[in-house]
Write a protein that holds these residues in place. Structure first.
Motif, mmCIF file in Angstrom:
data_model
loop_
_atom_site.group_PDB
_atom_site.id
_atom_site.type_symbol
_atom_site.label_atom_id
_atom_site.label_comp_id
_atom_site.label_asym_id
_atom_site.label_seq_id
_atom_site.Cartn_x
_atom_site.Cartn_y
_atom_site.Cartn_z
ATOM 1 N N ILE B 298 -48.362 76.239 -11.960
ATOM 2 C CA ILE B 298 -49.147 75.002 -11.915
ATOM 3 C C ILE B 298 -49.905 74.818 -13.217
ATOM 4 C CG2 ILE B 298 -51.177 73.964 -10.817
ATOM 5 C CD1 ILE B 298 -50.106 74.841 -8.203
ATOM 6 N N LEU B 299 -50.470 75.913 -13.713
ATOM 7 C CA LEU B 299 -51.190 75.830 -14.984
ATOM 8 C C LEU B 299 -50.298 75.271 -16.089
ATOM 9 C CD1 LEU B 299 -53.554 76.771 -16.955
ATOM 10 C CD2 LEU B 299 -52.003 78.651 -17.432
ATOM 11 N N ILE B 300 -49.077 75.825 -16.210
ATOM 12 C CA ILE B 300 -48.192 75.387 -17.296
ATOM 13 C C ILE B 300 -47.849 73.912 -17.129
ATOM 14 C CG2 ILE B 300 -45.901 75.694 -18.315
ATOM 15 C CD1 ILE B 300 -46.163 78.638 -17.842
ATOM 16 N N ILE B 301 -47.562 73.507 -15.885
ATOM 17 C CA ILE B 301 -47.203 72.102 -15.664
ATOM 18 C C ILE B 301 -48.369 71.185 -16.027
ATOM 19 C CG2 ILE B 301 -46.564 70.424 -13.892
ATOM 20 C CD1 ILE B 301 -45.062 72.821 -12.545
ATOM 21 N N VAL B 302 -49.580 71.563 -15.578
ATOM 22 C CA VAL B 302 -50.745 70.724 -15.903
ATOM 23 C C VAL B 302 -50.936 70.635 -17.414
ATOM 24 C CG1 VAL B 302 -53.252 70.571 -15.737
ATOM 25 C CG2 VAL B 302 -51.923 71.089 -13.717
ATOM 26 N N LEU B 303 -50.784 71.768 -18.090
ATOM 27 C CA LEU B 303 -50.978 71.753 -19.543
ATOM 28 C C LEU B 303 -49.952 70.862 -20.229
ATOM 29 C CD1 LEU B 303 -51.942 75.355 -20.629
ATOM 30 C CD2 LEU B 303 -53.377 73.344 -20.434
ATOM 31 N N LEU B 304 -48.721 70.841 -19.686
ATOM 32 C CA LEU B 304 -47.694 70.014 -20.318
ATOM 33 C C LEU B 304 -48.020 68.531 -20.152
ATOM 34 C CD1 LEU B 304 -44.398 71.888 -19.474
ATOM 35 C CD2 LEU B 304 -45.637 71.804 -21.621
ATOM 36 N N VAL B 305 -48.597 68.194 -18.996
ATOM 37 C CA VAL B 305 -48.915 66.791 -18.754
ATOM 38 C C VAL B 305 -50.236 66.415 -19.426
ATOM 39 C CG1 VAL B 305 -49.259 65.056 -16.974
ATOM 40 C CG2 VAL B 305 -47.701 66.943 -16.566
ATOM 41 N N ARG B 306 -51.247 67.270 -19.234
ATOM 42 C CA ARG B 306 -52.556 67.019 -19.841
ATOM 43 C C ARG B 306 -52.950 68.248 -20.649
ATOM 44 N NH1 ARG B 306 -56.032 62.856 -18.393
ATOM 45 N NH2 ARG B 306 -57.711 64.013 -19.349
ATOM 46 N N PRO B 307 -52.613 68.274 -21.943
ATOM 47 C CA PRO B 307 -52.785 69.499 -22.727
ATOM 48 C C PRO B 307 -54.224 69.999 -22.806
ATOM 49 C CG PRO B 307 -51.437 67.917 -23.900
ATOM 50 C CD PRO B 307 -51.980 67.209 -22.710
ATOM 51 N N THR B 308 -55.216 69.206 -22.473
ATOM 52 C CA THR B 308 -56.584 69.724 -22.535
ATOM 53 C C THR B 308 -57.178 69.925 -21.147
ATOM 54 O OG1 THR B 308 -57.299 67.455 -22.864
ATOM 55 C CG2 THR B 308 -57.161 68.821 -24.818
ATOM 56 N N GLY B 309 -56.344 69.994 -20.134
ATOM 57 C CA GLY B 309 -56.847 70.259 -18.796
ATOM 58 C C GLY B 309 -57.184 68.980 -18.046
ATOM 59 N N ILE B 310 -57.457 69.137 -16.734
ATOM 60 C CA ILE B 310 -57.598 67.959 -15.876
ATOM 61 C C ILE B 310 -58.774 67.083 -16.306
ATOM 62 C CG2 ILE B 310 -57.935 67.178 -13.501
ATOM 63 C CD1 ILE B 310 -56.667 69.810 -12.616
ATOM 64 N N LEU B 311 -59.947 67.698 -16.506
ATOM 65 C CA LEU B 311 -61.118 66.897 -16.870
ATOM 66 C C LEU B 311 -61.415 66.944 -18.367
ATOM 67 C CD1 LEU B 311 -63.611 67.628 -13.954
ATOM 68 C CD2 LEU B 311 -61.934 65.814 -14.157
ATOM 69 N N GLY B 312 -60.550 67.612 -19.119
ATOM 70 C CA GLY B 312 -60.807 67.734 -20.555
ATOM 71 C C GLY B 312 -60.552 66.417 -21.265
ATOM 72 N N LYS B 313 -61.312 66.219 -22.336
ATOM 73 C CA LYS B 313 -61.087 64.997 -23.103
ATOM 74 C C LYS B 313 -59.910 65.224 -24.036
ATOM 75 C CE LYS B 313 -65.958 63.849 -23.176
ATOM 76 N NZ LYS B 313 -66.468 65.224 -22.953
ATOM 77 N N PRO B 314 -59.037 64.226 -24.164
ATOM 78 C CA PRO B 314 -57.914 64.379 -25.088
ATOM 79 C C PRO B 314 -58.433 64.609 -26.506
ATOM 80 C CG PRO B 314 -57.749 62.338 -23.845
ATOM 81 C CD PRO B 314 -59.055 62.919 -23.510
ATOM 82 N N MET B 315 -57.857 65.601 -27.171
ATOM 83 C CA MET B 315 -58.324 65.899 -28.527
ATOM 84 C C MET B 315 -57.563 65.049 -29.531
ATOM 85 S SD MET B 315 -58.982 69.902 -29.078
ATOM 86 C CE MET B 315 -57.454 70.407 -28.357
ATOM 87 N N ARG B 316 -58.278 64.583 -30.515
ATOM 88 C CA ARG B 316 -57.601 63.873 -31.575
ATOM 89 C C ARG B 316 -57.425 64.820 -32.760
ATOM 90 N NH1 ARG B 316 -59.419 58.858 -33.408
ATOM 91 N NH2 ARG B 316 -60.773 58.488 -31.637
ATOM 92 N N ASP B 317 -56.282 64.739 -33.436
ATOM 93 C CA ASP B 317 -56.082 65.597 -34.601
ATOM 94 C C ASP B 317 -56.923 65.106 -35.753
ATOM 95 O OD1 ASP B 317 -54.220 67.339 -33.506
ATOM 96 O OD2 ASP B 317 -52.644 65.838 -33.728
ATOM 97 N N LYS B 318 -57.611 66.049 -36.367
ATOM 98 C CA LYS B 318 -58.397 65.668 -37.537
ATOM 99 C C LYS B 318 -57.534 65.799 -38.776
ATOM 100 C CE LYS B 318 -62.838 66.978 -35.749
ATOM 101 N NZ LYS B 318 -63.636 68.181 -35.570
ATOM 102 N N VAL B 319 -57.571 64.784 -39.613
ATOM 103 C CA VAL B 319 -56.757 64.852 -40.824
ATOM 104 C C VAL B 319 -57.653 65.254 -42.000
ATOM 105 C CG1 VAL B 319 -55.236 63.591 -42.359
ATOM 106 C CG2 VAL B 319 -55.264 63.081 -39.923
#
Lengths: 347, 319
Positions: B298-319
C-alpha cells in the motif's frame, strides 16, 4: 556541431573519446599493466597461502565473504554513490540472485558449468526485477525512493518467507538446504575483479558522466539533454545485477539460504560499507567492504570470550565515531591512482 | 459485521500506538530532514522503563497513597491506585525517553548538522544498532523476552456485539490526550511556533532570533517522549517486551509517517491508523504471514500516486 564544448555533460550525443595528448595512450597502458600485475600477484599470494593452509579455512571463508560483499557493495555504489538514487532494498536483489541460482544448481546438479548458469540466471533475474520495479519507482526523489525500495525489500522478504507455497524446494521461512557448495575463493576473486573493471570502465565513460550528472542535479542534467529516466534506470538495473551476482555466490558458499539473510538489516550493511568507503569511490568500496567484513569477524576472534557479547556493541560505536570524525567516508569520492583514467581534463 | 468491527477496533488500537511513534519521526524529519532510525529503539526503552516502573513496589505505594488522598475530593477514586500507577509509569517513561532522545541528538546528530545528510542517517543507524545490542547485554535488559506487568485485571465491555477491552480504552484515551496536547503545543505555544518556523526555513528562523539548537532539542525530546508513551501502551496491549521489539514497529511507524505525508502531524496519525488497520485486516482476512507485504505494498502504491504522501503538499522542484 561535431564536438560538444562540454564533455562533462554526458549523453550519447557528446563524443565519448576526448582527443588524447601525445603519451597519454602509453601512460594509460602502463597503469593498466601495473594494475593487472598487482591483481595477479595478489591472487597468486592469497591462493598460495590458502593452498598451504597458512590461512586456515575459517579465514578463507571470511575472505570469500569479503569478496562477495565487495561485489554487492560496488553495485549499491553505482546506484547510490554514482547515480544518486537512494536504495534501501539492495538485499532483495541479493536474495533474488541467491534463490534463482540456488534453484538452478540444485535442480541441474552441482558443477562448474551449472554454477556459471546459476550465476547468469541470478544476475539476469535480478536485472529484470530491477527494471520492472525501477521504471515506476525511480520517479520518486531521494528519501521517498529510499522508503519505496525499503518497502520493496520487505515485500521480497515476505515472499521468500512464503516461497515454499509455490516452489517447495525453496524452503520458505525454514530455509533452503542442499545447495551444492561450489563457491570458492577463486570464483569470488575473479568475479570481484571483473566487477571492479566493468564498473570502472562504466563510470569513467560518457555513460558514467551522465550518471554523475543525474546525481549532482537531475533538473540541470535534464536541461542539458541527458535522458535522466534512462540513466537512472540503467544505473539501478546494473547495480542490482551486481547484487544478483553476489547473491548467487553467497548461495553456494554456505549451501544454505534463509530469508533472514536478506532482510532490511542486510541492505543497511551494504549501505554502511558504501558510505564508509565514500560515495562514488570504487577504491573506497573495495577497502571498506573487506575491512568491514574482517572487522566483524575479527572482533569475534580478537575479543576474549568474556566480552564476546560486546562485539555487537563495539561495532555500532565504531561506526558512530567514524561518521563523526570522517562523515565523507575513507576515500571521499577519490580513487587509487591506478583506477583513474589518464585523460586530459578529468581529474 | 461484528467481526469486521472487532477487527477495526483491534486495528485502531495498533494504529494509535503506531501514531505515537510516527509523530516523533515526522516531527524530527520535518525539522532536520533526518530519518531517525533510533526512534524505534527509544520506543523499546520506553516499554522497558514502563516495565520497571510498574514492577517497582514503591511506585505502587506512591500511587495507592495518591489515590487515597484523592478519595477525599472524589469519592469514586478509591480503586484508582492501579490506574494512577499506569499513568505514573507512562509519565516516567516519557521523561526518561525525552532525556535519552535529547542526549542522543546532542552527542550523535548535532555534530553532523552540516555534514552530508547520509552521514547523519548512517549515524542514526549506528545509534539504533547500539541501543538494540547494548540493551541486549545480560546486565542491561538481557535478550530474554519479559512479560509486561498489568497493574489491573482486564475487563471488557460489549457494545452491540463488539467487545472492547479496558486496555483498548486506555490506549485510545491516552493517545488521544497526547495527540491533542501535542497539537495544542505546536499550534498555540511560542516554542511550537518556533518549531514550525524552523521546519519551514532553518536559516531564516535563526535570523528571526529563534534558537534553532534549542528548538531541535525540544523536538527530539517531545518526539521521544511520545515514543516512550507508545512503548508503555504497546507493552500493556501486547504484553511481551524484548530489546529488539522496536525494529518492526519503528519501521512501520516511519512508513506510516511517509504514507500520511512526512512532516505533517495529522498525516502521521492518519498514516498510522491506515497501517494499523491494514495490518490487522490482512491478518484477519488473508494471512498473518502476508501482513507486512500488504502494508508496504500500500505504501508503494500511495507513493506512486502521491509521491509526498496522502496529506503532504506536492513539492515543486527548485531550479
Amino acid at each position: 556541431m561535431a564536438k560538444s564544448q562540454y564533455p562533462m555533460a554526458g549523453g550519447h550525443r557528446t563524443p565519448s573519446v576526448i582527443p588524447e595528448e601525445r603519451g597519454d595512450r602509453r601512460r594509460r597502458l602502463g597503469s593498466g599493466v601495473v594494475a593487472t600485475v598487482v591483481v595477479l600477484a595478489a591472487f597468486a599470494v592469497l591462493q598460495t597461502l590458502m593452498a598451504l593452509r597458512v590461512v586456515n579455512l575459517y579465514w578463507q571463508q571470511v575472505a570469500t565473504l569479503a569478496g562477495i560483499m565487495v561485489i554487492s557493495a560496488l553495485g549499491l555504489n553505482l546506484v547510490y554513490g554514482y547515480t544518486g538514487q537512494f536504495s534501501l532494498g539492495h538485499a532483495a536483489f541479493y536474495g533474488i540472485g541467491a534463490y534463482a541460482s540456488a534453484l538452478i544448481t540444485r535442480t541441474l546438479g552441482g558443477s562448474v558449468w551449472t554454477l556459471l548458469v546459476g550465476i547468469l540466471a541470478g544476475t539476469l533475474l535480478a536485472g529484470v526485477v530491477a527494471l520492472a520495479i525501477g521504471l515506476p519507482i525511480l520517479r520518486l526523489r531521494s528519501d521517498y525512493l529510499g522508503i519505496a525500495t525499503l518497502g520493496f525489500g520487505i515485500i521480497m522478504k515476505v515472499l521468500f518467507d512464503n516461497s515454499d507455497k509455490v516452489i517447495p524446494v525453496l524452503g520458505g521461512s525454514a530455509g533452503m538446504c542442499g545447495i551444492p557448495r561450489l563457491t570458492t575463493f577463486m570464483w569470488v576473486f575473479v568475479l570481484a575483479t571483473i566487477a571492479v573493471v566493468v564498473l570502472r570502465n562504466l563510470v569513467f565513460s560518457s555513460v558514467g558522466r551522465a550518471l554523475v550528472s543525474v546525481r549532482e542535479d537531475e533538473l540541470a542534467a535534464e536541461a542539458v539533454g541527458v535522458n535522466t529516466t534512462k540513466y537512472k534506470t540503467m544505473g539501478f538495473v546494473v547495480g542490482c545485477m551486481y547484487a544478483g551476482v553476489a547473491g548467487a555466490l553467497y548461495a553456494h558458499l554456505y549451501a544454505y539460504l534463509n530469508p533472514a539473510n536478506f532482510d532490511f538489516l542486510k541492505s543497511i550493511d551494504v549501505l554502511l560499507i558504501v558510505v564508509l568507503g565514500g560515495l562514488g569511490s570504487i577504491s573506497g568500496t573495495v577497502v571498506a567492504a573487506v575491512a568491514w567484513t574482517f572487522l566483524l569477524e575479527g572482533l569475534r576472534v580478537v575479543l576474549p570470550a568474556a566480552v564476546q557479547d560486546w562485539r555487537m556493541v563495539i561495532y555500532p560505536l565504531m561506526l558512530i565515531v567514524f561518521m563523526l570524525v570522517r562523515p565523507d567516508g575513507v576515500f571521499q569520492g577519490t580513487e587509487f591512482g591506478f583506477l583513474k583514467p589518464r585523460l586530459p581534463g578529468v581529474k | 459485521m461484528a467481526y469486521f468491527l472487532q477487527q477495526l477496533i483491534n486495528g485502531l488500537q495498533l494504529g494509535f500506538v503506531y501514531a505515537l511513534i510516527a509523530l516523533g519521526y515526522t516531527m524530527v524529519y520535518g525539522i532536520v530532514r533526518l530519518i531517525n532510525f533510533a526512534h524505534g529503539d527509544i520506543f523499546m526503552v520506553g516499554a522497558y522503563l514502563g516495565y520497571f516502573a510498574l514492577s517497582s513496589r514503591s511506585l505502587a505505594t506512591v500511587s495507592d497513597s495518591m489515590a487515597r488522598s484523592i478519595v477525599r475530593l472524589i469519592p469514586a477514586a478509591g480503586t484508582a491506585g492501579p490506574v494512577l500507577a499506569l499513568i505514573l509509569a507512562i509519565l516516567l517513561a516519557m521523561a526518561g525517553c525525552a532525556l535519552l532522545g535529547t542526549v542522543i541528538e546532542r552527542v550523535a546528530y548535532k555534530p553532523l548538522r552540516n555534514a552530508p545528510r547520509i552521514s547523519a542517517l548512517i549515524t542514526a543507524m549506528g545509534v539504533s544498532l547500539f541501543l538494540e545490542n547494548f540493551t541486549n547485554l545480560k546486565f542491561v535488559f538481557g535478550p530474554t523476552p519479559r512479560a509486561f506487568p498489568r497493574p489491573f485485571e482486564i475487563s471488557s465491555f460489549r457494545l452491540g456485539g463488539v467487545e472492547i477491552t479496558s486496555i483498548q480504552i486506555i490506549v485510545f484515551v491516552v493517545s488521544i490526550i497526547l495527540m491533542l496536547a501535542l497539537s495544542l503545543f505546536v499550534n498555540r505555544t511560542k516554542t511550537g511556533r518556533a518549531m514550525r518556523a524552523v521546519s519551514m526555513d532553518k536559516d531564516t528562523a535563526r535570523l528571526m532570533g529563534i534558537n534553532v539548537d534549542t528548538v531541535i532539542s525540544v523536538t527530539f525530546g517531545i518526539g521521544s517522549a511520545l515514543a516512550g508513551a507508545g512503548g508503555v501502551l504497546f507493552g500493556i496491549a501486547y504484553p511481551q517486551i524484548l530489546p529488539l521489539m522496536g525494529i518492526m514497529p519503528g519501521l512501520k511507524a516511519f512508513v506510516a509517517a511517509v504514507l500520511g505525508g512526512i512532516g505533517v502531524i495529522p498525516g502521521a496519525m492518519l498514516g498510522a491508523v491506515i497501517m494499523g488497520v491494514t495490518e490487522t485486516f490482512t491478518s484477519a482476512y488473508v494471512s498473518s504471514t502476508l501482513r507486512d507485504a500488504v502494508a508496504f505494498g500500500i505504501l508503494i502504491i500511495v507513493l506512486l500516486v502521491r509521491p509526498t504522501g496522502i496529506l503532504g503538499k506536492p513539492m515543486r522542484d527548485k531550479v
